[in-house]
Design a protein around this motif. Sequence first.
Motif, PDB file in Angstrom:
ATOM      1  N   ALA A 382       0.486  -0.743  -0.127  1.00  0.00           N
ATOM      2  CA  ALA A 382      -0.149   0.472  -0.200  1.00  0.00           C
ATOM      3  C   ALA A 382       1.262   1.026   0.188  1.00  0.00           C
ATOM      4  O   ALA A 382       0.427   2.252  -0.662  1.00  0.00           O
ATOM      5  CB  ALA A 382      -1.006   0.057   1.168  1.00  0.00           C
ATOM      6  N   ILE A 383       1.412   1.099   0.544  1.00  0.00           N
ATOM      7  CA  ILE A 383       2.870   2.592   1.167  1.00  0.00           C
ATOM      8  C   ILE A 383       3.164   2.580  -0.556  1.00  0.00           C
ATOM      9  O   ILE A 383       3.289   3.578  -0.902  1.00  0.00           O
ATOM     10  CB  ILE A 383       3.896   1.885   2.211  1.00  0.00           C
ATOM     11  N   ASN A 384       3.781   1.342  -1.226  1.00  0.00           N
ATOM     12  CA  ASN A 384       4.307   1.492  -2.661  1.00  0.00           C
ATOM     13  C   ASN A 384       3.604   2.443  -3.052  1.00  0.00           C
ATOM     14  O   ASN A 384       3.953   2.805  -4.070  1.00  0.00           O
ATOM     15  CB  ASN A 384       5.088   0.396  -3.018  1.00  0.00           C
ATOM     16  N   LEU A 385       2.651   1.890  -3.254  1.00  0.00           N
ATOM     17  CA  LEU A 385       1.402   2.448  -3.912  1.00  0.00           C
ATOM     18  C   LEU A 385       1.219   3.853  -4.227  1.00  0.00           C
ATOM     19  O   LEU A 385       1.138   4.944  -5.062  1.00  0.00           O
ATOM     20  CB  LEU A 385      -0.199   2.466  -4.180  1.00  0.00           C
ATOM     21  N   VAL A 386       0.964   4.744  -3.162  1.00  0.00           N
ATOM     22  CA  VAL A 386       1.168   5.611  -2.847  1.00  0.00           C
ATOM     23  C   VAL A 386       2.572   6.188  -3.174  1.00  0.00           C
ATOM     24  O   VAL A 386       2.699   7.242  -3.505  1.00  0.00           O
ATOM     25  CB  VAL A 386       1.091   6.180  -1.184  1.00  0.00           C
ATOM     26  N   ASP A 387       3.780   5.676  -2.333  1.00  0.00           N
ATOM     27  CA  ASP A 387       4.623   6.720  -2.893  1.00  0.00           C
ATOM     28  C   ASP A 387       4.658   6.490  -4.530  1.00  0.00           C
ATOM     29  O   ASP A 387       5.563   7.709  -5.494  1.00  0.00           O
ATOM     30  CB  ASP A 387       5.984   6.113  -2.351  1.00  0.00           C
ATOM     31  N   ASP A 388       4.279   5.870  -4.983  1.00  0.00           N
ATOM     32  CA  ASP A 388       4.532   5.531  -6.745  1.00  0.00           C
ATOM     33  C   ASP A 388       3.847   6.802  -7.077  1.00  0.00           C
ATOM     34  O   ASP A 388       3.054   6.682  -8.024  1.00  0.00           O
ATOM     35  CB  ASP A 388       4.043   4.170  -7.136  1.00  0.00           C
ATOM     36  N   LYS A 389       2.674   7.111  -6.640  1.00  0.00           N
ATOM     37  CA  LYS A 389       1.594   7.393  -6.889  1.00  0.00           C
ATOM     38  C   LYS A 389      -0.095   7.269  -7.821  1.00  0.00           C
ATOM     39  O   LYS A 389       0.149   8.113  -8.248  1.00  0.00           O
ATOM     40  CB  LYS A 389       1.829   8.999  -8.132  1.00  0.00           C
ATOM     41  N   LYS A 390       0.068   6.062  -7.291  1.00  0.00           N
ATOM     42  CA  LYS A 390      -1.422   5.805  -8.371  1.00  0.00           C
ATOM     43  C   LYS A 390      -2.273   4.710  -7.015  1.00  0.00           C
ATOM     44  O   LYS A 390      -2.894   4.673  -7.434  1.00  0.00           O
ATOM     45  CB  LYS A 390      -0.667   3.805  -8.708  1.00  0.00           C
ATOM     46  N   LEU A 391      -1.768   6.068  -6.073  1.00  0.00           N
ATOM     47  CA  LEU A 391      -2.816   5.920  -4.787  1.00  0.00           C
ATOM     48  C   LEU A 391      -2.638   7.513  -3.630  1.00  0.00           C
ATOM     49  O   LEU A 391      -1.734   7.693  -3.154  1.00  0.00           O
ATOM     50  CB  LEU A 391      -2.714   4.380  -4.006  1.00  0.00           C
ATOM     51  N   THR A 392      -3.774   7.697  -3.202  1.00  0.00           N
ATOM     52  CA  THR A 392      -3.783   8.308  -2.832  1.00  0.00           C
ATOM     53  C   THR A 392      -3.842   8.097  -1.145  1.00  0.00           C
ATOM     54  O   THR A 392      -3.998   6.831  -1.222  1.00  0.00           O
ATOM     55  CB  THR A 392      -4.762   9.515  -2.133  1.00  0.00           C
ATOM     56  N   ILE A 423      -5.313   5.557  -9.014  1.00  0.00           N
ATOM     57  CA  ILE A 423      -5.432   6.647  -9.941  1.00  0.00           C
ATOM     58  C   ILE A 423      -5.425   7.149 -10.446  1.00  0.00           C
ATOM     59  O   ILE A 423      -5.379   6.132 -11.581  1.00  0.00           O
ATOM     60  CB  ILE A 423      -4.388   8.326  -8.979  1.00  0.00           C
ATOM     61  N   SER A 424      -6.648   7.861 -11.154  1.00  0.00           N
ATOM     62  CA  SER A 424      -6.903   7.304 -12.586  1.00  0.00           C
ATOM     63  C   SER A 424      -5.734   8.189 -13.578  1.00  0.00           C
ATOM     64  O   SER A 424      -5.446   9.259 -13.364  1.00  0.00           O
ATOM     65  CB  SER A 424      -8.172   8.526 -12.902  1.00  0.00           C
ATOM     66  N   GLU A 425      -5.368   7.030 -14.355  1.00  0.00           N
ATOM     67  CA  GLU A 425      -4.074   7.668 -14.975  1.00  0.00           C
ATOM     68  C   GLU A 425      -5.031   8.186 -16.255  1.00  0.00           C
ATOM     69  O   GLU A 425      -4.133   8.538 -17.725  1.00  0.00           O
ATOM     70  CB  GLU A 425      -3.569   6.095 -15.759  1.00  0.00           C
ATOM     71  N   ASN A 426      -6.286   8.500 -16.670  1.00  0.00           N
ATOM     72  CA  ASN A 426      -7.100   8.075 -17.480  1.00  0.00           C
ATOM     73  C   ASN A 426      -7.497  10.204 -17.861  1.00  0.00           C
ATOM     74  O   ASN A 426      -7.992  10.624 -16.840  1.00  0.00           O
ATOM     75  CB  ASN A 426      -8.524   8.384 -17.938  1.00  0.00           C
ATOM     76  N   GLY A 461     -10.512  21.624  -4.912  1.00  0.00           N
ATOM     77  CA  GLY A 461     -11.429  20.078  -4.043  1.00  0.00           C
ATOM     78  C   GLY A 461     -12.829  19.819  -4.791  1.00  0.00           C
ATOM     79  O   GLY A 461     -12.786  18.227  -4.509  1.00  0.00           O
ATOM     80  N   ASP A 462     -13.542  20.792  -6.029  1.00  0.00           N
ATOM     81  CA  ASP A 462     -14.492  19.948  -6.085  1.00  0.00           C
ATOM     82  C   ASP A 462     -13.841  18.091  -7.211  1.00  0.00           C
ATOM     83  O   ASP A 462     -14.563  17.757  -7.782  1.00  0.00           O
ATOM     84  CB  ASP A 462     -15.173  21.169  -7.320  1.00  0.00           C
ATOM     85  N   VAL A 463     -12.947  19.202  -7.691  1.00  0.00           N
ATOM     86  CA  VAL A 463     -12.466  17.901  -8.678  1.00  0.00           C
ATOM     87  C   VAL A 463     -12.780  16.899  -8.261  1.00  0.00           C
ATOM     88  O   VAL A 463     -12.830  15.497  -8.882  1.00  0.00           O
ATOM     89  CB  VAL A 463     -11.251  18.558  -9.750  1.00  0.00           C
ATOM     90  N   MET A 464     -11.544  16.652  -6.884  1.00  0.00           N
ATOM     91  CA  MET A 464     -11.365  15.546  -6.153  1.00  0.00           C
ATOM     92  C   MET A 464     -11.863  14.787  -5.696  1.00  0.00           C
ATOM     93  O   MET A 464     -12.802  13.528  -5.971  1.00  0.00           O
ATOM     94  CB  MET A 464     -10.059  16.021  -5.288  1.00  0.00           C
ATOM     95  N   LYS A 468     -13.631  11.019  -6.732  1.00  0.00           N
ATOM     96  CA  LYS A 468     -13.837  10.218  -5.616  1.00  0.00           C
ATOM     97  C   LYS A 468     -11.701  10.014  -5.213  1.00  0.00           C
ATOM     98  O   LYS A 468     -11.685   9.195  -4.758  1.00  0.00           O
ATOM     99  CB  LYS A 468     -13.781   8.954  -6.327  1.00  0.00           C
ATOM    100  N   GLY A 469     -11.670  11.206  -5.451  1.00  0.00           N
ATOM    101  CA  GLY A 469      -9.949  10.584  -4.778  1.00  0.00           C
ATOM    102  C   GLY A 469      -9.509  10.582  -5.240  1.00  0.00           C
ATOM    103  O   GLY A 469      -7.475  10.244  -5.016  1.00  0.00           O
ATOM    104  N   ARG A 470      -9.660   9.447  -6.183  1.00  0.00           N
ATOM    105  CA  ARG A 470      -8.147   8.957  -7.367  1.00  0.00           C
ATOM    106  C   ARG A 470      -7.602  10.363  -8.110  1.00  0.00           C
ATOM    107  O   ARG A 470      -7.116   9.972  -8.998  1.00  0.00           O
ATOM    108  CB  ARG A 470      -9.373   8.165  -7.979  1.00  0.00           C
ATOM    109  N   ALA A 471      -6.778  10.708  -7.178  1.00  0.00           N
ATOM    110  CA  ALA A 471      -6.144  11.882  -8.301  1.00  0.00           C
ATOM    111  C   ALA A 471      -4.748  12.635  -7.269  1.00  0.00           C
ATOM    112  O   ALA A 471      -5.055  12.660  -5.963  1.00  0.00           O
ATOM    113  CB  ALA A 471      -7.106  13.386  -8.717  1.00  0.00           C
TER     114      ALA A 471
END
Length: 485
Positions: A382-392, A423-426, A461-464, A468-471
């Motif tokens: 989980a930490i690695n996903l966050v550090d890789d900016k794939k997850l908040t 995090i949406s890569e799209n 805030g609104d875009v986030m 759904k926080g995936r940015a």
Amino acid sequence: MSLGTPESRYELVSGLEIHVQLNTNTKIFSADSASFGALPNQHISTVSLALPGALPKLNKEVVAKAVRIGLALNCTVNQLNHFDRKNYFYADLPKGYQITQDNQPICINGFLEVELNDGSKKKIGINRIHLEEDAGKSIHDQDDQYSLVDLNRAGVPLIEIVTEPDIRSAEEASALLSEIRKLVRHLNVSDGNMEEGSLRCDANISIREKGTSSFGTRCEVKNLNSMRNVRRAMEFEFGRQVEVISEGGKIIQSTLNFDADKGTTSPMRTKEEANDYRYFADPDLSPIYISDEWLSEIKAAMPALPNEISTQLIAEFGISKADATLFAEDTDLLHYFNQTLPEVKVKKTLINWLIGPIRAVLSEKGIAIGAYKIKPDQLAKAINLVDDKKLTQQIAIQQLLPAAEESTGVDVAVLAERLNLLISENSNELDGFIDEVLNKYPQQVEAYKKGKKGVLGLFVGDVMKLAKGRADAKKLNELILEKLK
Ligand code: ADP
Ligand code: MG
């Protein structure tokens, strides 16, 4: 003429005798189980019963554990030492003597430095550590006519740590005891549990006029079984002795009981009535010889001590002393940290996760790290996903880890994907959200362009929310700024 209350003219002088029950599987001189809590008289071979001809055989692990704690207390190890018999008669002592150590104990001349509430340090000398066996237990309140004896505890290994009379307050005594409890746990020497009697102490207490250097006559308060009672007994005894002396009386050297209900001490016996134990070397046991090789083996197997660990953590990760102490003193937390660390890509983030959000999660659940369902490899992922900016981090803590707790051992990276938490890569999708928000706030966009930069937070805030926080917040900021140009 002296000024002030009598109490302020005197100072307390105390030395502790601390009994620590070692956590070996078997007893010190037999293969009987040393575990606590069995039905009475279940762990009693001929040795524990002291049947004629039964001979003691030393448990090697006991020696290793005593040496470990001796080294941690900066003692000299007496590589040649021996057991003595301490003779007295009591129902819970079937041999008629206790096997202990008298003038050749296993460790001598150490010290321990403790930290007091005001941050100052105090060095307390350790006179010696000796090995001995525990006695059985007499039970007087379960039968009208008879006293009962449970010999399960007879022969359970103990060490006794005897301090120099360096203690000057109840606070110092508490600090010393809690430091020793910490050390015995850390070194896996004892569970240090005061409630179950694995750690108990006798407090020798005297007083003297401040500024004088000779010691007064001492009294010994027996069998204090909680940190609180040690403090209460010391405070009471100090007050009592000050009163006796300021009224012109004399302290009679004696052994005292502490009454935990009343918070008072009362005499058990005076020096004149003291037992003559007629110590002599136990002829059934050969002397203990700790060879240089064995001593180095024991040293090599010692874990780093709490103080060393916290110094190292501060140096390596730049965390505060308080946070470092948290890790150094919690063996389970440290173990979890050490297991997770190799799998975490950005080393420094792990400690921040454990100090911050994970600690908050645990305290909300009211559990210790040992009971946490997320295993080190899962947290590392989980930490690695966050550090890789794939997850908040927020989604990791609030959604991913709670979901992972539901199904043991699940791969959190796969789970994050399945739950659509990454995090949406799209960027088309994000683009769409940004347009939507900027269209919603035409006036604020105008204001921004006129220099009111504060509204940017509103857009982010609104875009986030839409995403759904995936940015990644930083990236989102950049994208929005781009659009606003
Ligand atoms: P003994 O051999 O009579 O048991 P020790 O010298 O072994 O006496 O001391 C037993 C304990 O009493 C030690 O913890 C020691 O620090 C403490 N002690 C000795 N003298 C005093 C004193 N005057 N006041 C308070 N504690 C003392
Ligand atoms: Mg003594």
